[in-house]
Design an enzyme around this catalytic site. Structure first.
Site, mmCIF file in Angstrom:
data_model
loop_
_atom_site.group_PDB
_atom_site.id
_atom_site.type_symbol
_atom_site.label_atom_id
_atom_site.label_comp_id
_atom_site.label_asym_id
_atom_site.label_seq_id
_atom_site.Cartn_x
_atom_site.Cartn_y
_atom_site.Cartn_z
ATOM 1 N N GLU A 271 0.726 6.689 -6.674
ATOM 2 C CA GLU A 271 -0.416 7.595 -6.807
ATOM 3 C C GLU A 271 0.058 9.050 -6.873
ATOM 4 O O GLU A 271 -0.440 9.833 -7.679
ATOM 5 C CB GLU A 271 -1.352 7.394 -5.611
ATOM 6 C CG GLU A 271 -2.598 8.239 -5.621
ATOM 7 C CD GLU A 271 -3.428 7.987 -4.376
ATOM 8 O OE1 GLU A 271 -3.677 8.959 -3.635
ATOM 9 O OE2 GLU A 271 -3.806 6.821 -4.133
ATOM 10 N N LYS B 221 0.832 -1.213 0.000
ATOM 11 C CA LYS B 221 0.000 0.000 0.000
ATOM 12 C C LYS B 221 0.865 1.261 0.000
ATOM 13 O O LYS B 221 0.523 2.278 -0.627
ATOM 14 C CB LYS B 221 -0.919 -0.010 1.231
ATOM 15 C CG LYS B 221 -1.822 1.230 1.360
ATOM 16 C CD LYS B 221 -2.738 1.398 0.142
ATOM 17 C CE LYS B 221 -3.924 2.307 0.417
ATOM 18 N NZ LYS B 221 -3.647 3.581 1.043
#
Length: 358
Positions: free
Chosen positions: A215, A208
């Protein structure tokens, strides 16, 4: 199955509703009793097959669950270490404690070892989906003991998007005769449903962490590209050589375009190789207001925040000796948005003035 959900913010509350709709029994707790009641009302009104139950403390959450228990913490990373002892004291051997926030994976390794001495399994679950997760589902990246992950599989499956109506992706392949064909790519295991046991403790939050670092880079690429398009009409502004310190625009006729950025994004959303959910959200934001005044005051005062995952990604890259210039630059761009480079530019300006400003 049963689950205790601690933290009923933008994601935690939606996750409770999604699991309740799938028939799971959820005991909910938040430090704000009003939010607990709001969650219970939502579950009841949005089709939860089994009504959720509220709790008033860590001990109350655990007492309302049947062994082997599972408690999911959906709270800010900075307070996880403060909350864990409350639940560790109430949980028993064979129970599981889950951290679904954005903790540093190194903290997960430590926590897992500490809880293992009490016989409590600790799972780190990177959770992506934001406020849209209720409708779209949440992508889950899971780290920890395989047996505990397998036991809680029905809960993960209920939260995750699943395959829905999405067909297997198609890729081109070259046969031994040089002919191009289409082949289906079929994912194996739970990854096809968008949840995955990534490995031992820390693995979920490690994946993550890198996800969030990427991102940053993807968002920065969209932002920079659209900024170039926005300024493609600079030739109309008549930027000339009035100042020796500003490079004049040599060919103003080359920059006479007034692009409709919303329509450009809309055009890219279907069929383009850069289509993505982030692009969908950008097109939506531009449709709401082409000048993007959303949170302008917040941006002016504080800039774009970074919650830590981008920094941790770069630290991992340094330790591994892996170059990541795009992700690095995207993180530094966020620092710049918060005016954290102001003093550096004052130094530059001071030097320029000292040598004459040319």
């Amino acid at each position: 199955m049963q689950l205790g959900m601690v933290g009923l913010g933008r994601m935690g509350q939606n996750m409770v509703v999604r699991m309740a709709k799938a028939g799971h029994q959820i005991v909910v707790f938040d430090r704000d009793p009003k939010v607990v009641q709001e969650t219970l009302d939502r579950v009841k009104n949005e089709g939860g097959k089994v009504a959720a139950v509220g709790a008033t403390s860590a001990q109350d959450v655990v007492s309302k669950l049947t062994p082997p228990r599972a408690v999911w913490l959906m709270v800010p990373a900075g307070i996880v270490d403060r909350i864990i002892p409350e639940y560790a004291a109430a949980l028993q051997r064979g129970d599981t404690l889950i951290d679904g926030g954005n903790s540093y994976y190194i903290d997960d390794i430590r926590r897992s070892k500490e809880l293992k001495t009490k016989g409590i399994d600790y799972l780190d679950v990177g959770t992506s989906g934001g406020v849209w997760g209720l409708m779209r589902g949440y992508c889950l990246m899971i780290g920890g003991d395989a047996a505990a992950v397998k036991r809680l599989d029905p809960l993960f499956k209920a939260i995750a998007p699943g395959q829905g109506e999405t067909p297997p992706s198609k890729v081109s392949a070259i046969t031994d005769k040089g002919e191009r064909t289409k082949q289906e790519v079929v994912a194996k295991g739970t990854s096809a449903d968008s949840y995955l046991h990534c490995g031992p403790s820390g693995a979920g939050h490690f994946v993550k962490m890198v996800h969030n670092g990427m991102e940053y880079g993807i968002m920065a690429a969209y932002a920079e590209g659209l900024n170039i398009l926005k300024h493609a009409n600079v030739g109309k502004a008549g930027r000339t050589a009035e100042s020796a310190e500003v490079t004049p625009l040599r060919e103003p006729e080359h920059y006479q375009y007034d692009f409709d950025l919303q329509q450009v994004c809309e055009n890219w959303r279907r069929g383009s190789v850069i289509a993505s959910w982030l692009l969908d959200l950008t097109a939506e934001a531009l449709l709401e207001n082409a000048n993007l005044p959303i949170e302008t005051k917040t941006l002016a005062e504080h800039g774009v925040p970074d919650s830590g995952e981008g920094r941790w990604t770069l630290l991992a890259a340094i330790d591994e000796g892996v170059p990541c210039p795009v992700l690095t630059t995207s993180l530094y761009s966020r620092f710049t948005s918060r005016d954290e480079e102001d003093f550096a530019w004052k130094i530059v300006q001071a030097m320029r003035r000292k040598f004459g400003g040319h």
